[in-house]
Design a protein around this motif. Structure first.
Motif, PDB file in Angstrom:
ATOM      1  N   ASN A 180      16.653 -19.313  -5.172  1.00  0.00           N
ATOM      2  CA  ASN A 180      15.230 -19.058  -5.009  1.00  0.00           C
ATOM      3  C   ASN A 180      14.400 -20.136  -5.694  1.00  0.00           C
ATOM      4  O   ASN A 180      14.923 -20.976  -6.416  1.00  0.00           O
ATOM      5  CB  ASN A 180      14.854 -17.682  -5.569  1.00  0.00           C
ATOM      6  CG  ASN A 180      13.729 -17.053  -4.779  1.00  0.00           C
ATOM      7  OD1 ASN A 180      12.913 -17.747  -4.173  1.00  0.00           O
ATOM      8  ND2 ASN A 180      13.690 -15.731  -4.779  1.00  0.00           N
ATOM      9  N   THR A 181      13.105 -20.074  -5.445  1.00  0.00           N
ATOM     10  CA  THR A 181      12.175 -20.966  -6.124  1.00  0.00           C
ATOM     11  C   THR A 181      11.467 -20.172  -7.212  1.00  0.00           C
ATOM     12  O   THR A 181      11.549 -18.952  -7.232  1.00  0.00           O
ATOM     13  CB  THR A 181      11.105 -21.488  -5.154  1.00  0.00           C
ATOM     14  OG1 THR A 181      10.433 -20.364  -4.583  1.00  0.00           O
ATOM     15  CG2 THR A 181      11.712 -22.315  -4.052  1.00  0.00           C
ATOM     16  N   PHE A 182      10.785 -20.860  -8.088  1.00  0.00           N
ATOM     17  CA  PHE A 182       9.960 -20.182  -9.074  1.00  0.00           C
ATOM     18  C   PHE A 182       8.706 -19.676  -8.361  1.00  0.00           C
ATOM     19  O   PHE A 182       8.212 -20.352  -7.454  1.00  0.00           O
ATOM     20  CB  PHE A 182       9.582 -21.165 -10.189  1.00  0.00           C
ATOM     21  CG  PHE A 182       8.911 -20.539 -11.370  1.00  0.00           C
ATOM     22  CD1 PHE A 182       9.617 -19.687 -12.200  1.00  0.00           C
ATOM     23  CD2 PHE A 182       7.579 -20.796 -11.640  1.00  0.00           C
ATOM     24  CE1 PHE A 182       9.010 -19.113 -13.305  1.00  0.00           C
ATOM     25  CE2 PHE A 182       6.955 -20.216 -12.740  1.00  0.00           C
ATOM     26  CZ  PHE A 182       7.679 -19.370 -13.575  1.00  0.00           C
ATOM     27  N   PRO A 183       8.193 -18.498  -8.748  1.00  0.00           N
ATOM     28  CA  PRO A 183       7.008 -17.993  -8.064  1.00  0.00           C
ATOM     29  C   PRO A 183       5.876 -19.039  -8.047  1.00  0.00           C
ATOM     30  O   PRO A 183       5.590 -19.651  -9.069  1.00  0.00           O
ATOM     31  CB  PRO A 183       6.603 -16.780  -8.906  1.00  0.00           C
ATOM     32  CG  PRO A 183       7.825 -16.378  -9.638  1.00  0.00           C
ATOM     33  CD  PRO A 183       8.671 -17.594  -9.796  1.00  0.00           C
TER      34      PRO A 183
ATOM     35  N   GLU B 102      18.923 -31.458  -7.042  1.00  0.00           N
ATOM     36  CA  GLU B 102      18.986 -32.026  -8.386  1.00  0.00           C
ATOM     37  C   GLU B 102      19.582 -33.431  -8.400  1.00  0.00           C
ATOM     38  O   GLU B 102      18.996 -34.356  -8.957  1.00  0.00           O
ATOM     39  CB  GLU B 102      19.799 -31.113  -9.324  1.00  0.00           C
ATOM     40  CG  GLU B 102      19.784 -31.673 -10.737  1.00  0.00           C
ATOM     41  CD  GLU B 102      20.265 -30.709 -11.791  1.00  0.00           C
ATOM     42  OE1 GLU B 102      20.828 -29.671 -11.413  1.00  0.00           O
ATOM     43  OE2 GLU B 102      20.079 -31.000 -12.990  1.00  0.00           O
TER      44      GLU B 102
ATOM     45  N   GLU C  27       5.825 -21.945  -7.015  1.00  0.00           N
ATOM     46  CA  GLU C  27       6.273 -23.345  -7.084  1.00  0.00           C
ATOM     47  C   GLU C  27       7.178 -23.600  -5.888  1.00  0.00           C
ATOM     48  O   GLU C  27       8.390 -23.608  -6.006  1.00  0.00           O
ATOM     49  CB  GLU C  27       7.057 -23.607  -8.383  1.00  0.00           C
ATOM     50  CG  GLU C  27       6.222 -23.840  -9.610  1.00  0.00           C
ATOM     51  CD  GLU C  27       5.400 -25.116  -9.543  1.00  0.00           C
ATOM     52  OE1 GLU C  27       5.861 -26.100  -8.970  1.00  0.00           O
ATOM     53  OE2 GLU C  27       4.268 -25.086 -10.079  1.00  0.00           O
TER      54      GLU C  27
ATOM     55  N   PRO D  71      14.497 -30.689  -8.497  1.00  0.00           N
ATOM     56  CA  PRO D  71      15.168 -29.383  -8.503  1.00  0.00           C
ATOM     57  C   PRO D  71      14.192 -28.210  -8.520  1.00  0.00           C
ATOM     58  O   PRO D  71      13.920 -27.640  -9.571  1.00  0.00           O
ATOM     59  CB  PRO D  71      16.032 -29.424  -9.767  1.00  0.00           C
ATOM     60  CG  PRO D  71      15.374 -30.402 -10.650  1.00  0.00           C
ATOM     61  CD  PRO D  71      14.664 -31.383  -9.772  1.00  0.00           C
ATOM     62  N   LEU D  72      13.684 -27.854  -7.364  1.00  0.00           N
ATOM     63  CA  LEU D  72      12.736 -26.748  -7.283  1.00  0.00           C
ATOM     64  C   LEU D  72      13.390 -25.494  -6.715  1.00  0.00           C
ATOM     65  O   LEU D  72      12.739 -24.469  -6.533  1.00  0.00           O
ATOM     66  CB  LEU D  72      11.536 -27.152  -6.418  1.00  0.00           C
ATOM     67  CG  LEU D  72      10.708 -28.296  -7.025  1.00  0.00           C
ATOM     68  CD1 LEU D  72       9.743 -28.871  -6.009  1.00  0.00           C
ATOM     69  CD2 LEU D  72       9.956 -27.803  -8.250  1.00  0.00           C
ATOM     70  N   ILE D  73      14.677 -25.591  -6.384  1.00  0.00           N
ATOM     71  CA  ILE D  73      15.426 -24.392  -6.024  1.00  0.00           C
ATOM     72  C   ILE D  73      16.622 -24.300  -6.957  1.00  0.00           C
ATOM     73  O   ILE D  73      17.203 -25.316  -7.343  1.00  0.00           O
ATOM     74  CB  ILE D  73      15.905 -24.400  -4.552  1.00  0.00           C
ATOM     75  CG1 ILE D  73      16.512 -25.753  -4.178  1.00  0.00           C
ATOM     76  CG2 ILE D  73      14.775 -24.042  -3.603  1.00  0.00           C
ATOM     77  CD1 ILE D  73      17.188 -25.763  -2.844  1.00  0.00           C
ATOM     78  N   GLU D  74      16.979 -23.100  -7.334  1.00  0.00           N
ATOM     79  CA  GLU D  74      18.089 -22.896  -8.264  1.00  0.00           C
ATOM     80  C   GLU D  74      18.683 -21.512  -8.040  1.00  0.00           C
ATOM     81  O   GLU D  74      18.070 -20.676  -7.382  1.00  0.00           O
ATOM     82  CB  GLU D  74      17.603 -23.009  -9.723  1.00  0.00           C
ATOM     83  CG  GLU D  74      18.033 -24.279 -10.451  1.00  0.00           C
ATOM     84  CD  GLU D  74      19.524 -24.473 -10.557  1.00  0.00           C
ATOM     85  OE1 GLU D  74      20.304 -23.551 -10.234  1.00  0.00           O
ATOM     86  OE2 GLU D  74      19.936 -25.574 -10.963  1.00  0.00           O
ATOM     87  N   PHE D  75      19.862 -21.301  -8.627  1.00  0.00           N
ATOM     88  CA  PHE D  75      20.410 -19.957  -8.660  1.00  0.00           C
ATOM     89  C   PHE D  75      19.620 -19.116  -9.650  1.00  0.00           C
ATOM     90  O   PHE D  75      19.376 -19.538 -10.779  1.00  0.00           O
ATOM     91  CB  PHE D  75      21.869 -19.993  -9.130  1.00  0.00           C
ATOM     92  CG  PHE D  75      22.822 -20.442  -8.068  1.00  0.00           C
ATOM     93  CD1 PHE D  75      22.605 -20.101  -6.744  1.00  0.00           C
ATOM     94  CD2 PHE D  75      23.937 -21.192  -8.391  1.00  0.00           C
ATOM     95  CE1 PHE D  75      23.486 -20.500  -5.752  1.00  0.00           C
ATOM     96  CE2 PHE D  75      24.815 -21.603  -7.406  1.00  0.00           C
ATOM     97  CZ  PHE D  75      24.597 -21.258  -6.086  1.00  0.00           C
ATOM     98  N   ILE D  76      19.230 -17.935  -9.222  1.00  0.00           N
ATOM     99  CA  ILE D  76      18.555 -16.987 -10.097  1.00  0.00           C
ATOM    100  C   ILE D  76      19.480 -15.785 -10.232  1.00  0.00           C
ATOM    101  O   ILE D  76      20.214 -15.464  -9.308  1.00  0.00           O
ATOM    102  CB  ILE D  76      17.207 -16.537  -9.463  1.00  0.00           C
ATOM    103  CG1 ILE D  76      16.361 -17.734  -9.098  1.00  0.00           C
ATOM    104  CG2 ILE D  76      16.444 -15.611 -10.387  1.00  0.00           C
ATOM    105  CD1 ILE D  76      15.856 -18.534 -10.259  1.00  0.00           C
ATOM    106  N   GLN D  77      19.432 -15.120 -11.357  1.00  0.00           N
ATOM    107  CA  GLN D  77      20.274 -13.951 -11.637  1.00  0.00           C
ATOM    108  C   GLN D  77      21.746 -14.354 -11.698  1.00  0.00           C
ATOM    109  O   GLN D  77      22.071 -15.525 -11.690  1.00  0.00           O
ATOM    110  CB  GLN D  77      20.073 -12.861 -10.579  1.00  0.00           C
ATOM    111  CG  GLN D  77      18.639 -12.464 -10.363  1.00  0.00           C
ATOM    112  CD  GLN D  77      18.105 -11.539 -11.432  1.00  0.00           C
ATOM    113  OE1 GLN D  77      18.781 -11.235 -12.403  1.00  0.00           O
ATOM    114  NE2 GLN D  77      16.859 -11.115 -11.283  1.00  0.00           N
ATOM    115  N   ARG D  78      22.608 -13.349 -11.750  1.00  0.00           N
ATOM    116  CA  ARG D  78      24.026 -13.690 -11.762  1.00  0.00           C
ATOM    117  C   ARG D  78      24.859 -12.565 -11.179  1.00  0.00           C
ATOM    118  O   ARG D  78      24.355 -11.487 -10.883  1.00  0.00           O
ATOM    119  CB  ARG D  78      24.462 -14.006 -13.184  1.00  0.00           C
ATOM    120  CG  ARG D  78      25.069 -12.842 -13.866  1.00  0.00           C
ATOM    121  CD  ARG D  78      25.497 -13.165 -15.232  1.00  0.00           C
ATOM    122  NE  ARG D  78      25.087 -12.030 -16.035  1.00  0.00           N
ATOM    123  CZ  ARG D  78      25.591 -11.751 -17.202  1.00  0.00           C
ATOM    124  NH1 ARG D  78      26.463 -12.539 -17.745  1.00  0.00           N
ATOM    125  NH2 ARG D  78      25.198 -10.691 -17.849  1.00  0.00           N
TER     126      ARG D  78
END
Lengths: 777, 204
Positions: free
Chosen positions: A183-186, A163, A188, A169-176
């Motif tokens: 992870n990446t978006f499916p 970022e 993407e 920013p194609l990777i981010e924290f998912i869930q918590r």
């Protein structure tokens, strides 16, 4: 108030700068505080809690993360107290709850901050007996990066890099909570030019690169510092070799140039060194077939040929990947042949494998800029070829400068990728599709506001080889008049500046074509160049090389050009040769040798010296240091010369800024009608890339960019089409780019087959049914 | 599937209310949830292009908050509070009765896709504990019997829109706030939230 702050760490008085982070100030004073998430090039987040220290507060002692605490006067800090030690043990015990202990099969083991700091600060044993969390191991998040979420300790270095630094920013924290994962978006993928940096800064083995996975253990690696030659930025790199194989390239944090980052091209473009396609022996063409011959036979053939042809015209086409020392010898060799009157004296016979080199802005009337000037100036003005694709790390430097408040002005139409960063984007209302300035620059109020009376650094070069230099002159004249101007000449190819400095007078391929005379006897040397591919003059040069009496190619791979040669001499490549290279700031830096010469390859200079000797010329070098010594003796000054000794000094990351006179005197191109803008993309079909397994497929997509009005003009609804011009026809993907002017279509020049296109001629785009429809009907 | 024009219009209205586009992410995710009953990947793509951030950034936010559902729920999402204030006001029996009536355990949806049951942490209605939410509309002061009445009423009448006030009147007891907001169109209201007790009346 002075900006010096005095504070105490573990009873020692230290000094730091106002506003500095505690962890950084301690580091500078030699006190290491353990950390995972903090990285000096990223904004602090305080995610991992490993850097907890005890400080005195009005309410007594408190544990605070030193990466988010600024130093203040008389601050008292404990980094090794019992409380801190207990906190560190606790943090590590928590981190190891879910981290698998698969170090024996983990690539990071041996250079793993988690492993090392657990040894140094950890509790020794864990009380945790429950099941660790499980994820699929590992998942590909792009073509070159794999992610093992079980190993991830959620430090957010990779997500922050993507970022803050690279801006994708194609990777981010998912869930918590316990489920948090990167992870990446499916569908993407992490398709970034800079994704390899996340692998390097990952403090555990969660992110790994396909090219290095399971290849070596860090303690078996031989390492040497060097300078990348993928573009003319001159990024500092560390080459990692095991068992005489290059396995990895890491970025070194060089404050002056790359600041730790590398583009994926620079990082992963090395597997070709060990490709089975490498040229390892001398090939001579006999009756249309190549035969292996030995070096003395080759030498004999060349000398015989030169003598036999009587008074041949000898021309050299050189590539951008040679070292300064090699260019020096090429120049000397070419001059010697000149003096023997093989060729008229005032005629240069060395041509750079580039179309229409512009003269640039060199000399006393222009002030040369460094990358540091980007940060310290008030505004950056860019008119050049696509920076993100051709000088990727320069894009990061510009992005950083903009983040720190430097204003950015972009002139169209090649740098649309920088538009989102720019304060002012000057597009089709001012610049025509042929890159002419259509409006008085002084009448652009927004531009005036940004640059008048300010410190301005400009990155300037032709947007496309077919552009006339006139508009650049207009811009430079204007900027010089109204601002305090420094100039970065933008030639993006590897060691272009080295060639410019070492070759007396360099010309381009267009001059080669016009100056070549069929009526004479001709010998052509191509040295690390493949002008038949990726040049507007490709087909013309092909005809010339076919017609020439003798063609000698020095290269590392067989390619379209070597196919036409009578003699192919295999040469050494990056990591196999020592020398210096000059980057676009004219900073001279060292390239080091760590690999042995493969097969019967020799350096370019070794071949030339050998040939010269047998022609009876007085040119004699035993090793590359001798060349370097002679090379520097020709500089006018005697201080800070780019000798090997000077450049090899420990931690000399500055390199040496040395301006050697550059003499370019090429003719401007005639006015063209550009309808197809051919742009070089980061990934393409270069022989080094297609022979590097991990990245070979990245340059395979064929696409064109155009704005939606132009798209409508062609009446295209789907996102695929057929581009036709004459007999050439391509199936292409369509990308809409609304910053482009009407009726201008961008196509990548370095994609297979695209070199056939003529940017000035008419073409057509027709709708193609996409695959889905095709299979349905 | 792309968002319908009406939903897009609403989204644009919401975005206008914020100084930065990306700040509208929260309410836009409610719009997405209203569309499919959960945050679908198609909606994430839509939102990402509306506010100009990447898909994965939208997904990051959407998956962080447990009230944005990642999988489809039944027509009625029953969220029964299990936190401390409700617990001491006998919520465990309310939970038991709802579980028994629906035959569902936590985070399950029935075969008819009518009910999804979840027990949740504090929903901020401690003053009227024990409390339940149906599609995030709050009903306070429930008893185990009233909870069953509520469920069977939902099953029989299958109302299109859940309105807190209406259910509160029918099944609720003591209440702490006036939960209804002016725009009673369910979860697609522009800014989810509530007004303090009685303010709605004043406005009228």
């Amino acid at each position: 108030m002075s900006d010096k702050v005095t504070f105490t760490v573990d009873g020692k008085q230290l000094e730091g700068k106002q506003g500095q982070l505690l962890i950084e100030a301690c580091e500078e004073s030699g006190i290491h505080i353990p950390r995972f998430c903090w990285h000096k090039r990223l904004d602090p987040v305080g995610m991992c809690r490993m850097c907890l220290v005890e400080i005195d507060t009005p309410r007594g002692k408190a544990l605070v993360p030193s990466c988010t605490t600024q130093i203040t006067d008389e601050l008292s800090v404990e980094t090794e107290s019992e409380v801190v030690k207990k906190a560190q043990e606790g943090v590590l015990e928590f981190l190891l709850i879910n981290h698998p202990l698969d170090c024996p099969i983990c690539d990071k083991a041996g250079e793993c901050p988690l492993q090392d700091q657990t040894m140094a600060y950890g509790p020794g044993e864990s009380r945790f007996i429950e099941e660790k969390r499980h994820f699929e191991k590992p998942i590909p998040i792009s073509d070159i990066v794999l992610l093992d979420r079980e190993r991830c300790i959620l430090c957010a270095r990779c997500t922050r890099f993507s970022e803050e630094i690279s801006g994708d920013p194609l990777i981010e924290f998912i869930q918590r909570g316990n489920k948090t994962q990167v992870n990446t978006f499916p569908d993407e993928p992490f398709k970034s030019y800079f994704s390899g940096n996340t692998v390097q800064i990952c403090p555990v083995g969660a992110l790994t690169a396909t090219s290095y996975r399971f290849k070596a253990r860090p303690w078996d690696l031989k390492k040497v510092s060097s300078t990348c030659n993928c573009c003319s930025l001159g990024c500092s790199v560390e080459l990692n070799v095991s068992q005489n194989k290059m396995l990895r390239i890491l970025g070194e944090d060089n404050e002056y140039t790359n600041q730790g980052w590398l583009s994926d091209k620079g990082r992963y473009n090395f597997e070709y060194l060990h490709s089975t396609n490498r040229l390892l022996s001398i090939h001579s063409k006999e009756n249309e077939n190549f035969e292996n011959i030995n070096i003395s036979e080759a030498n004999e053939k060349i000398t015989k040929k030169i003598q036999e042809l009587g008074n041949p015209d000898i021309k050299f086409i050189i590539g951008a990947n040679s070292t300064n020392e090699e260019y020096f010898v090429i120049n000397k060799f070419a001059n010697l042949l000149n003096r023997n009157e093989f060729l008229g004296k005032d005629n240069s016979n060395v041509y750079f494998a580039d179309d229409h080199i512009s003269n640039g802005y060199f000399g006393d009337q222009y002030e040369n800029a460094t990358f540091e000037d980007l940060d310290s100036s008030d505004a950056i003005v860019v008119w050049a070829e696509d920076i993100k694709d051709n000088l990727p790390v320069l894009y990061l430097r510009i992005k950083k400068a903009v983040k720190n408040g430097v204003k950015l002005v972009i002139f169209g139409h090649t740098n649309t990728a920088l538009e989102s960063l720019a304060d002012l984007y000057i597009g089709s209302e001012v610049i025509s599709n042929n890159f002419e300035i259509q409006k008085e620059l002084s009448n652009i109020k927004e531009l005036k506001n940004i640059i008048n009376g300010k410190k301005v650094t400009t990155i300037i070069g032709k947007s496309t080889p077919l552009q006339q230099k006139k508009s650049l002159d207009t811009l430079i004249d204007y900027l010089q008049k109204v601002s305090d101007l420094k100039i970065l000449n933008c030639f993006s190819k590897a060691n272009t500046f080295g060639a410019l400095q070492q070759i007396d007078q360099l010309k381009g391929l267009n001059e080669f074509c016009t100056e070549y005379e069929n009526s004479k006897k001709n010998i052509v040397f191509t040295i690390g160049a493949n002008p038949v591919n990726a040049s507007f003059f490709g087909s013309q040069i092909k005809d010339i090389l076919q017609e020439a009496d003798y063609v000698i190619s020095l290269d590392i791979f067989k390619n379209e050009t070597t196919e036409l040669a009578n003699l192919i001499l295999p040469t050494t490549a990056f990591g196999e040769k020592e020398g210096t290279i000059t980057n676009m700031e004219m900073r001279v830096m060292k390239q080091n040798k760590i690999l042995p010469d493969p097969g019967s390859t020799l350096s370019e200079w070794e071949y030339l010296v050998m040939i010269a000797k047998s022609l009876g010329e007085d040119i004699n070098y035993e090793n590359v240091s001798e060349i370097n010594n002679e090379l520097v003796s020709q500089y006018k000054t005697t201080v800070n010369l780019p000798t090997f000794d000077n450049l090899n000094k420990p931690s000399n990351l500055f390199g040496i800024l040395h301006e050697k006179e550059i003499n370019l005197n090429t003719n401007d191109v005639e006015k063209n009608n550009i309808s197809l803008l051919m742009v070089k993309r980061l990934y393409g079909d270069s022989s080094t890339q297609i022979n590097s397994q991990s990245i070979s497929m990245l340059g395979s997509e064929r696409f064109i960019e155009l704005n939606s009005i132009t798209l409508n003009k062609y009446g295209i609804q789907s996102n695929v089409a057929t581009l036709t011009q004459g007999s050439a026809s391509f199936f292409v993907n369509i990308k809409i780019n609304n910053f482009l002017p009407d009726n201008l279509v961008i196509a990548p020049i370095n994609r297979r087959g695209f070199e056939k296109l003529d940017p000035t001629k008419e073409f057509d785009i027709k709708e193609t049914k996409n695959m889905k429809e095709l299979s349905v009907n | 599937m792309r968002w319908e024009t009406q939903r897009l219009e609403k989204a644009k209205q919401i975005i206008k209310m914020y100084p930065q586009k990306r700040s509208a992410l929260g309410p836009l995710l409610y719009l997405a949830q209203d569309k499919d009953g959960y945050i679908s990947n198609e909606s994430i793509v839509e939102i990402s292009s509306l506010v100009g951030i990447t898909e994965v950034q939208v997904q990051s936010v959407a998956s962080f908050y447990s009230m944005y559902k990642q999988e489809p729920t039944g027509k009625y999402l029953l969220s029964v509070c299990k936190s401390i204030s409700c617990e001491i006001s006998n919520s465990s029996e309310v939970i038991e009765s709802v579980k028994e009536f629906t035959g569902l355990s936590n985070n399950e949806t029935d075969d008819q896709n009518l009910f999804t049951y979840e027990s949740v942490e504090c929903i901020g209605a401690c003053g009227g504990a024990p409390a339940v939410q149906v599609n995030y509309e709050t009903i306070e002061g429930l008893t185990p019997d009233k909870a069953i009445d509520l469920c069977s009423w939902l099953k029989e009448t299958e109302p299109k829109v859940i309105v807190a006030d209406e259910l509160q009147e029918k099944f609720g007891g003591v209440k702490s706030f006036d939960w209804a907001i002016e725009d009673n169109t369910g979860t697609s209201s522009p800014v989810p939230g509530f007004q303090t007790y009685d303010t709605l009346k004043e406005k009228k």
